[in-house]
Design a protein around this motif. Structure first.
Motif, PDB file in Angstrom:
ATOM      1  N   VAL A   1       0.813  -1.122   0.083  1.00 29.77           N
ATOM      2  CA  VAL A   1      -0.113  -0.001  -0.223  1.00 29.77           C
ATOM      3  C   VAL A   1       0.727   1.053   0.088  1.00 29.77           C
ATOM      4  CG1 VAL A   1      -1.771   1.310   1.315  1.00 29.77           C
ATOM      5  CG2 VAL A   1      -1.769  -1.207   1.270  1.00 29.77           C
ATOM      6  N   ASP A   2       0.542   2.217  -0.620  1.00 25.67           N
ATOM      7  CA  ASP A   2       0.946   3.602  -0.790  1.00 25.67           C
ATOM      8  C   ASP A   2       0.387   4.334   0.338  1.00 25.67           C
ATOM      9  OD1 ASP A   2       1.608   6.371  -0.997  1.00 25.67           O
ATOM     10  OD2 ASP A   2       1.703   6.140  -3.088  1.00 25.67           O
ATOM     11  N   PRO A   3       1.091   4.521   1.253  1.00 28.32           N
ATOM     12  CA  PRO A   3       0.541   5.170   2.700  1.00 28.32           C
ATOM     13  C   PRO A   3       0.108   6.525   2.558  1.00 28.32           C
ATOM     14  CG  PRO A   3       2.924   5.203   2.751  1.00 28.32           C
ATOM     15  CD  PRO A   3       2.590   4.387   1.661  1.00 28.32           C
ATOM     16  N   LYS A   4       0.584   7.173   1.457  1.00 30.37           N
ATOM     17  CA  LYS A   4       0.114   8.738   1.352  1.00 30.37           C
ATOM     18  C   LYS A   4      -1.257   8.732   0.411  1.00 30.37           C
ATOM     19  CE  LYS A   4       3.916  10.453   3.003  1.00 30.37           C
ATOM     20  NZ  LYS A   4       4.705   9.099   3.462  1.00 30.37           N
ATOM     21  N   THR A   5      -1.431   7.880  -0.284  1.00 29.54           N
ATOM     22  CA  THR A   5      -2.756   7.776  -1.145  1.00 29.54           C
ATOM     23  C   THR A   5      -3.772   6.616  -0.765  1.00 29.54           C
ATOM     24  OG1 THR A   5      -1.861   6.217  -2.827  1.00 29.54           O
ATOM     25  CG2 THR A   5      -1.503   8.604  -3.232  1.00 29.54           C
ATOM     26  N   GLY A   6      -3.309   5.591   0.105  1.00 29.13           N
ATOM     27  CA  GLY A   6      -4.068   4.618   0.442  1.00 29.13           C
ATOM     28  C   GLY A   6      -4.391   3.414  -0.722  1.00 29.13           C
ATOM     29  N   GLY A   7      -3.600   3.787  -1.991  1.00 29.48           N
ATOM     30  CA  GLY A   7      -3.701   2.827  -2.941  1.00 29.48           C
ATOM     31  C   GLY A   7      -3.084   1.550  -2.754  1.00 29.48           C
ATOM     32  N   ILE A   8      -3.854   0.516  -2.973  1.00 31.09           N
ATOM     33  CA  ILE A   8      -3.012  -0.822  -3.002  1.00 31.09           C
ATOM     34  C   ILE A   8      -2.263  -0.952  -4.613  1.00 31.09           C
ATOM     35  CG2 ILE A   8      -3.521  -3.473  -3.070  1.00 31.09           C
ATOM     36  CD1 ILE A   8      -6.100  -2.897  -1.558  1.00 31.09           C
ATOM     37  N   VAL A   9      -1.120  -1.073  -4.232  1.00 30.51           N
ATOM     38  CA  VAL A   9      -0.112  -0.916  -5.520  1.00 30.51           C
ATOM     39  C   VAL A   9       0.289  -2.235  -5.895  1.00 30.51           C
ATOM     40  CG1 VAL A   9       0.386   1.523  -5.058  1.00 30.51           C
ATOM     41  CG2 VAL A   9       1.853  -0.439  -3.980  1.00 30.51           C
TER      42      VAL A   9
ATOM     43  N   ASN B   1       1.543   6.722   7.912  1.00 32.50           N
ATOM     44  CA  ASN B   1       0.964   8.164   7.431  1.00 32.50           C
ATOM     45  C   ASN B   1       0.762   8.827   8.860  1.00 32.50           C
ATOM     46  OD1 ASN B   1      -0.150   9.595   5.465  1.00 32.50           O
ATOM     47  ND2 ASN B   1      -2.138   9.200   6.016  1.00 32.50           N
ATOM     48  N   HIS B   2       1.434   8.876   9.752  1.00 32.74           N
ATOM     49  CA  HIS B   2       1.743   9.779  10.933  1.00 32.74           C
ATOM     50  C   HIS B   2       0.396   9.659  11.874  1.00 32.74           C
ATOM     51  CE1 HIS B   2       5.271  10.906   8.950  1.00 32.74           C
ATOM     52  NE2 HIS B   2       4.615  11.400   8.353  1.00 32.74           N
ATOM     53  N   GLY B   3      -0.556   8.481  11.706  1.00 33.01           N
ATOM     54  CA  GLY B   3      -2.121   8.603  12.492  1.00 33.01           C
ATOM     55  C   GLY B   3      -3.134   8.801  11.895  1.00 33.01           C
ATOM     56  N   ARG B   4      -2.823   9.185  10.635  1.00 26.74           N
ATOM     57  CA  ARG B   4      -4.277   9.698   9.810  1.00 26.74           C
ATOM     58  C   ARG B   4      -4.563   8.295   9.125  1.00 26.74           C
ATOM     59  NH1 ARG B   4      -4.758  14.299   5.037  1.00 26.74           N
ATOM     60  NH2 ARG B   4      -7.041  14.092   5.131  1.00 26.74           N
ATOM     61  N   LYS B   5      -5.874   7.894   9.303  1.00 27.64           N
ATOM     62  CA  LYS B   5      -6.467   6.692   9.017  1.00 27.64           C
ATOM     63  C   LYS B   5      -5.989   6.392   7.339  1.00 27.64           C
ATOM     64  CE  LYS B   5      -9.008   2.862   9.441  1.00 27.64           C
ATOM     65  NZ  LYS B   5     -10.436   3.084   9.853  1.00 27.64           N
ATOM     66  N   VAL B   6      -5.831   5.106   7.293  1.00 27.96           N
ATOM     67  CA  VAL B   6      -5.860   4.683   5.732  1.00 27.96           C
ATOM     68  C   VAL B   6      -6.656   3.633   5.485  1.00 27.96           C
ATOM     69  CG1 VAL B   6      -3.804   3.580   4.057  1.00 27.96           C
ATOM     70  CG2 VAL B   6      -3.309   5.571   5.639  1.00 27.96           C
ATOM     71  N   THR B   7      -7.327   3.527   4.679  1.00 26.26           N
ATOM     72  CA  THR B   7      -8.107   2.235   4.231  1.00 26.26           C
ATOM     73  C   THR B   7      -7.776   1.927   2.955  1.00 26.26           C
ATOM     74  OG1 THR B   7      -9.938   3.042   5.667  1.00 26.26           O
ATOM     75  CG2 THR B   7     -10.431   1.362   3.936  1.00 26.26           C
ATOM     76  N   PRO B   8      -6.926   0.963   2.875  1.00 30.62           N
ATOM     77  CA  PRO B   8      -6.455   0.728   1.336  1.00 30.62           C
ATOM     78  C   PRO B   8      -7.578   0.269   0.382  1.00 30.62           C
ATOM     79  CG  PRO B   8      -5.263  -0.857   3.180  1.00 30.62           C
ATOM     80  CD  PRO B   8      -6.470  -0.216   3.978  1.00 30.62           C
ATOM     81  N   SER B   9      -7.323   0.873  -0.625  1.00 28.81           N
ATOM     82  CA  SER B   9      -8.202   0.800  -1.758  1.00 28.81           C
ATOM     83  C   SER B   9      -7.570   0.183  -3.006  1.00 28.81           C
ATOM     84  CB  SER B   9      -8.844   1.956  -2.078  1.00 28.81           C
ATOM     85  OG  SER B   9      -9.751   2.128  -3.184  1.00 28.81           O
ATOM     86  N   ILE B  10      -8.279  -0.659  -3.800  1.00 26.77           N
ATOM     87  CA  ILE B  10      -7.706  -1.163  -5.063  1.00 26.77           C
ATOM     88  C   ILE B  10      -8.267  -0.366  -6.199  1.00 26.77           C
ATOM     89  CG2 ILE B  10      -9.333  -3.062  -5.636  1.00 26.77           C
ATOM     90  CD1 ILE B  10      -6.783  -4.804  -6.336  1.00 26.77           C
ATOM     91  N   ILE B  11      -9.319   0.293  -6.020  1.00 26.71           N
ATOM     92  CA  ILE B  11     -10.002   0.858  -7.082  1.00 26.71           C
ATOM     93  C   ILE B  11      -9.419   2.274  -7.348  1.00 26.71           C
ATOM     94  CG2 ILE B  11     -12.164   1.643  -8.071  1.00 26.71           C
ATOM     95  CD1 ILE B  11     -13.299  -0.737  -6.887  1.00 26.71           C
ATOM     96  N   LYS B  12      -8.884   2.641  -8.475  1.00 20.97           N
ATOM     97  CA  LYS B  12      -8.514   4.292  -8.695  1.00 20.97           C
ATOM     98  C   LYS B  12      -9.912   4.748  -9.497  1.00 20.97           C
ATOM     99  CE  LYS B  12      -4.933   6.795 -11.533  1.00 20.97           C
ATOM    100  NZ  LYS B  12      -4.062   6.777 -12.353  1.00 20.97           N
ATOM    101  N   SER B  13     -10.579   4.085 -10.158  1.00 21.20           N
ATOM    102  CA  SER B  13     -12.029   4.923 -10.942  1.00 21.20           C
ATOM    103  C   SER B  13     -12.462   3.441 -11.347  1.00 21.20           C
ATOM    104  CB  SER B  13     -11.671   5.875 -11.753  1.00 21.20           C
ATOM    105  OG  SER B  13     -10.874   4.926 -12.991  1.00 21.20           O
TER     106      SER B  13
END
Length: 768
Positions: free
Chosen positions: A376-384, A533-545
Motif C-alpha cells: 500500500v502507498d501510505p500517502k494515497t491509500g492505494g493498493i499498488v 501516515n503519522h496516525g491519519r487513517k488509511v483504508t487500502p483501496s484497490i480501485i482508482k476509478s
C-alpha cells in the motif's frame, strides 16, 4: 367436290367441312374465348391488385399498432468488465461476452461516419427502413435462398439489440415495424451508438471498443479513420475479412471494401480527397488472447469487485445480491491502483524467495504453504501490488484478504500505540513509553487483571529488567502481556479498531496481547499504513476509478481522519526501526545487500504451532504485509508450516524473520526510494538507538516469586535463517475451518523471541 378439289382447297389454305357436322352452341370458337375474357378483365385484375394492396396496408397498420418496441435482449446487453492497471493498460477482461459499450462521444466523428459510409449512406435522411432491401430479403427468405442484406443501420441495430439473427418472415416484418418506431423514438446518434456497440466484428469481439482492442490494441477513442474504415468493412464478413486468417481472396475483398468505405466518405463530403489519397491500408495487429484471470489477476479482480459492490450498497442502498448483479458482466471499466512494475516485482519476490523452493512431491508439508501479501502507498491509500496465492485457478481463496490466521506479534505495536495514545501508566504510575522498564521474566503472572495470564517467552528465557524498545526488538511476551493490562484491554482493542483492525466481537482479555485474533495481510497493511501516515487513517483501496457508459462511481477517499496523534504514531514507527536494525528482522532486512541504507520499520510474527508467519514492514513511501499460512490442501484446515522447503528436523521452523521478511526485502528494496522517515518524536530507536535498558527507574511490577535479574539482554539479534529445522516428532495440528476466532481465556497463543539455535518444548507456542 372430289378428292382432287379437296386436296387443292387444303393447299390453298382453306378446308372443307366434314359432311354431316354442325356447330353447337357453346362449343369452341369465339364464344369460348369470350368466357375467359369475362373472367380475367382488366377491371377485375386491377381491383384484385388494389384490394391486395389495401389488405397489406391494413395488415401493416394492425402490425404497427400491435408490435411494440421490446426490451433489449439479454445477450445484447451483456458486456465484459474491463480491468486496467494504474497506467491504463489492460489487466483483465471478465465476462461471458467480450463487449464493452462506449458512449458515441468517445468514438471519433470520422470513425462514426466510416460506418455510415459502409452500410447506409442515407442514414441521416431516411426513416430507418429500406423497403426495397426488406422486400428483397423477404423474397430471398421465402424462396429458401439463404440470407440477404440491404437493411439500414437502424434495421441492423434492431436485429442485434431487440430481436435475433433468425431468418424468418415474421422476424423480418417485426424488424421493419420496430425500426420505424425506433427511428421516431430515438436520435440518430443513439441508433448509431447502439449499432456499433452491438455488432460482431470477429475475434470474439462484440462492439467497437472490444474490436479496437482486438485488431489494433487501442481504445475506440484512439482509432483513426483508416482503422475505423477497416472495422466498418469487417461487418460484412468478419471471419473472411480478418486479416490474420484471411485467404488471398479475402484480403483482396476486404481491401476493396475498405476503399469503398473511404470513397463513399469522399463522395458524401465527409473526408477530403487529398487526405483520402494519402491513406494506406492499416494492417491489423496479430490477435492475442483476451486477458483472463490466471495467476494473480483473479485475486485483483475479485477484490476490485468486492470493493465496488460495497460502495454501490452504500450509495444506492442495495442488498449484497443486488450489488453483485450490478457489477458482474455489466460493462464496467475499472482502473486499479495496482502498479504494473510493483505487481511484477512482488510476484517475482515470492517466486524467488519461496515458491521455487517448494516441492510437494518430495515433502507433503510443502503443499500446505500458502503466501499472501498486500502493498500500500501510505500517502494515497492505494493498493499498488497484491499476492493472493500461486494461481487463482488453483487456489480460489485469496491469501491477501483471508482473515482466519492469527497476526501474532505483529499486533504488539498496537499495544504500544494504545499506551502512548491513552497516556497510560504502569501499575506503579510510571508513563508508558519506549524507555519504560518492565520485568521480562518468562511466565510472570500479569498484575492488575481479574483474568490470570502468565505467558512464557521463547525457551522460557528470563530477560529481567528490560525497556520497551528492547522488548519490542526481542518480542518479549511477558512485557506486552503486562503492558496490555496496564493500558486496559478495552483501550487496546479500541485503538486497534481505530487503526483499522476488525475488533468487533473480540473479548478484551490479556491473551489478545499475543495477537490471537484473526487478521489478513490487507488488514495489517492498512494498520501499519496508518502508523506510517503519522496516525491519519488509511483504508487500502484497490480501485482508482470505476466507470460504466460514461457515468462514474465516487469511491471513498482511502485517507481518512486523524485516529491517533502524530506523536504516538511516529513514536511507534521509531521503535519499529529497532526491530529491523537490532531485532528479529535484522538478518533478512537490515543486513540485506539490496537495502542501501533505506530506513525501515517493521515487526515479525509467528503464531501458534507455526501455523502462520508474518512480516509487516514499511518505508516512508511503501507499506507491505507478507504472511505465510499453513493450510491442508485436502481439508483446508490450518496446519503447521514446520519442515516446509526441506528444513532439517530439529529446532528450525518457518518464522516471520525468515521467508516473509526475505520476500518483503526482495520486493521493497527493488521498488522503493531512499527517503528517511519524517518523525515528530524524541523517543524510539530511530532517534535514541540503544541496546541496553535504562535502569534508573524500577520495573513496572515484580513477579511474586523471585526478583528480576538486572542482566541486560544481548544486543545480538536472534537468527531467522531458512536453515532452521523443525522437530518432526509431533504431527501437524489442524484448527477449525476458516473464520474470525475470538480470544481464548486459557491456553493462549504464546509469543517467543525467535532463536533457531535453541530447541522448543512441545507446549511452547511461538509467536513473533
Amino acid at each position: 367436290m372430289g378428292r382432287a378439289e379437296d386436296r387443292r382447297a387444303r393447299q390453298r389454305g382453306g378446308h372443307r367441312a366434314a359432311p354431316g357436322r354442325r356447330s353447337e352452341p357453346g362449343a369452341g370458337g369465339g364464344s369460348g374465348r369470350s368466357g375467359i375474357r369475362r373472367l380475367f378483365t382488366w377491371r377485375k385484375i386491377l381491383g384484385t391488385i388494389l384490394g391486395a394492396c389495401l389488405l397489406g396496408i391494413c395488415s401493416f397498420i394492425v402490425l404497427y399498432l400491435v408490435v411494440d418496441v421490446p426490451e433489449g435482449n439479454a445477450a445484447a446487453k451483456s458486456q465484459s468488465n474491463v480491468y486496467k492497471y494504474s497506467d491504463g493498460s489492460i489487466l483483465a477482461r471478465k465476462g461471458t461476452v467480450n463487449r464493452e459499450i462506449v458512449d458515441l462521444s468517445k468514438v471519433p466523428k470520422p470513425v462514426q461516419l466510416s460506418f455510415v459510409a459502409a452500410e447506409n449512406k442515407t442514414f441521416y435522411k431516411d426513416a430507418g427502413v429500406d423497403l426495397k432491401g426488406t422486400a428483397r430479403g423477404l423474397l430471398t427468405t421465402l424462396s429458401g435462398r439463404g440470407k440477404a442484406g440491404g437493411s439500414t443501420i437502424t434495421q441492423q441495430y434492431v436485429k442485434n439489440y431487440y430481436l435475433n439473427q433468425d431468418q424468418t418472415v415474421s422476424r423480418k416484418l417485426k424488424e421493419l415495424v420496430i425500426a420505424l418506431k425506433v427511428d421516431r423514438q430515438q436520435s440518430k446518434s443513439d441508433i448509431l451508438a447502439g449499432y456499433i456497440n452491438t455488432s460482431y466484428y470477429g475475434r470474439g469481439a462484440y462492439g467497437i471498443q472490444a474490436a479496437a482492442q482486438a485488431y489494433y490494441h487501442v481504445d475506440a477513442q484512439d482509432l483513426d479513420v483508416q482503422q475505423g474504415a477497416y472495422l466498418a468493412a469487417l461487418l460484412q464478413a468478419p471471419s473472411q475479412y480478418d486479416w490474420a486468417a484471411a485467404s488471398a481472396t479475402g484480403k483482396r475483398l476486404v481491401k476493396n471494401r475498405w476503399n469503398y468505405v473511404l470513397d463513399n466518405m469522399v463522395e458524401e463530403g465527409w473526408l477530403p480527397k487529398a487526405e483520402r489519397d494519402a491513406m494506406k491500408f492499416p494492417v491489423p495487429k496479430e490477435p492475442k488472447g483476451a486477458p483472463g484471470l490466471e495467476g494473480q489477476k483473479g485475486y485483483l479482480v475479485e477484490l476490485a469487485n468486492k470493493q465496488l459492490e460495497k460502495q454501490l450498497m452504500r450509495q444506492q442502498d442495495l442488498t449484497q445480491s443486488q450489488a453483485e448483479a450490478a457489477v458482474l458482466d455489466q460493462g464496467w471499466t475499472i482502473t486499479l491502483n495496482v502498479d504494473k512494475k510493483k505487481q511484477r516485482q512482488l510476484e517475482q519476490a515470492v517466486r524467488g524467495q519461496l515458491t521455487s523452493k517448494l516441492d510437494p512431491k518430495q515433502r507433503k508439508v510443502d503443499g500446505s504453504v500458502q503466501a499472501g501479501a498486500v502493498s500500500v502507498d501510505p500517502k494515497t491509500g492505494g493498493i499498488v501490488a497484491l499476492y493472493g496465492g500461486q494461481d487463482y485457478y488453483d487456489h480460489y481463496t485469496s491469501n491477501a484478504t483471508r482473515a482466519d490466521f492469527q497476526p501474532a506479534s505483529t499486533f504488539k505495536p498496537l499495544i504500544l500505540a494504545a499506551g502512548l495514545e491513552e497516556s497510560a501508566t504502569t501499575q506503579d504510575g510510571r508513563p508508558i513509553n519506549p524507555n519504560t522498564i518492565y520485568d521480562g521474566t518468562s511466565r510472570r503472572p500479569v498484575q492488575g487483571s481479574a483474568i490470570g495470564f502468565a505467558p512464557p517467552n521463547e525457551d522460557d528465557h528470563d530477560y529481567g529488567r528490560i525497556n520497551v524498545q528492547t522488548a519490542m526488538n526481542k518480542s518479549v511476551n511477558s512485557v506486552f502481556a503486562q503492558m496490555g493490562v496496564d493500558v486496559g484491554m478495552k483501550n487496546v482493542l479500541g485503538v486497534a479498531g481505530d487503526l483499522g483492525m476488525e475488533t468487533k466481537g473480540l473479548q478484551a482479555v490479556p491473551a489478545q496481547t499475543l495477537g490471537t485474533m484473526g487478521a489478513s495481510p490487507l488488514e495489517m497493511a492498512g494498520v501499519y499504513a496508518t502508523l506510517d501516515n503519522h496516525g491519519r487513517k488509511v483504508t487500502p483501496s484497490i480501485i482508482k476509478s470505476a466507470e460504466k457508459q460514461n457515468t462514474s462511481v465516487d469511491m471513498p477517499d482511502p485517507i481518512g481522519d486523524q485516529v491517533i496523534s502524530r506523536n504516538a504514531a511516529d513514536t511507534v514507527t521509531s521503535v519499529l526501526t529497532g526491530v529491523v536494525d537490532d531485532g528479529t528482522a535484522r538478518e533478512s532486512v537490515a543486513n540485506n545487500p539490496l537495502r542501501d541504507g533505506q530506513q525501515v520499520a517493521g515487526k515479525t510474527g509467528t503464531s501458534d504451532e507455526n501455523r502462520s508467519a508474518w512480516f509487516t514492514g514499511y518505508t516512508p513511501d511503501l507499506v507491505t504485509s507478507v504472511g505465510l499460512f499453513g493450510e491442508d490442501p485436502k481439508t483446508n484446515h490450518h496446519t503447521s508450516l514446520r519442515g516446509a522447503t526441506g528444513l532439517i528436523p530439529g529446532s528450525g521452523r518457518i518464522n516471520g524473520g525468515g521467508y516473509p521478511a526475505q520476500i518483503w526485502a526482495a520486493y521493497t528494496f527493488g521498488v522503493t526510494g531512499g527517503a528517511p522517515f519524517d518523525l515528530e518524536t524524541t523517543q524510539g530507536a530511530a532517534v535514541q538507538p540503544t541496546d541496553t535498558p535504562t535502569t534508573s527507574a524500577p520495573p513496572s511490577d515484580t513477579p511474586t516469586s523471585e526478583p528480576p535479574t538486572s542482566e541486560a539482554p544481548t544486543s545480538e539479534a536472534p537468527s531467522e535463517s531458512a536453515t532452521q529445522s523443525p522437530s518432526t516428532s509431533a504431527p501437524p495440528s489442524q484448527s477449525s475451518p476458516p473464520g474470525r476466532p475470538t480470544a481464548p481465556t486459557t491456553s493462549p497463543t504464546l509469543d517467543v523471541t525467535e532463536n533457531p539455535l535453541r530447541p522448543k518444548s512441545k507446549t511452547q507456542e511461538e509467536q513473533q
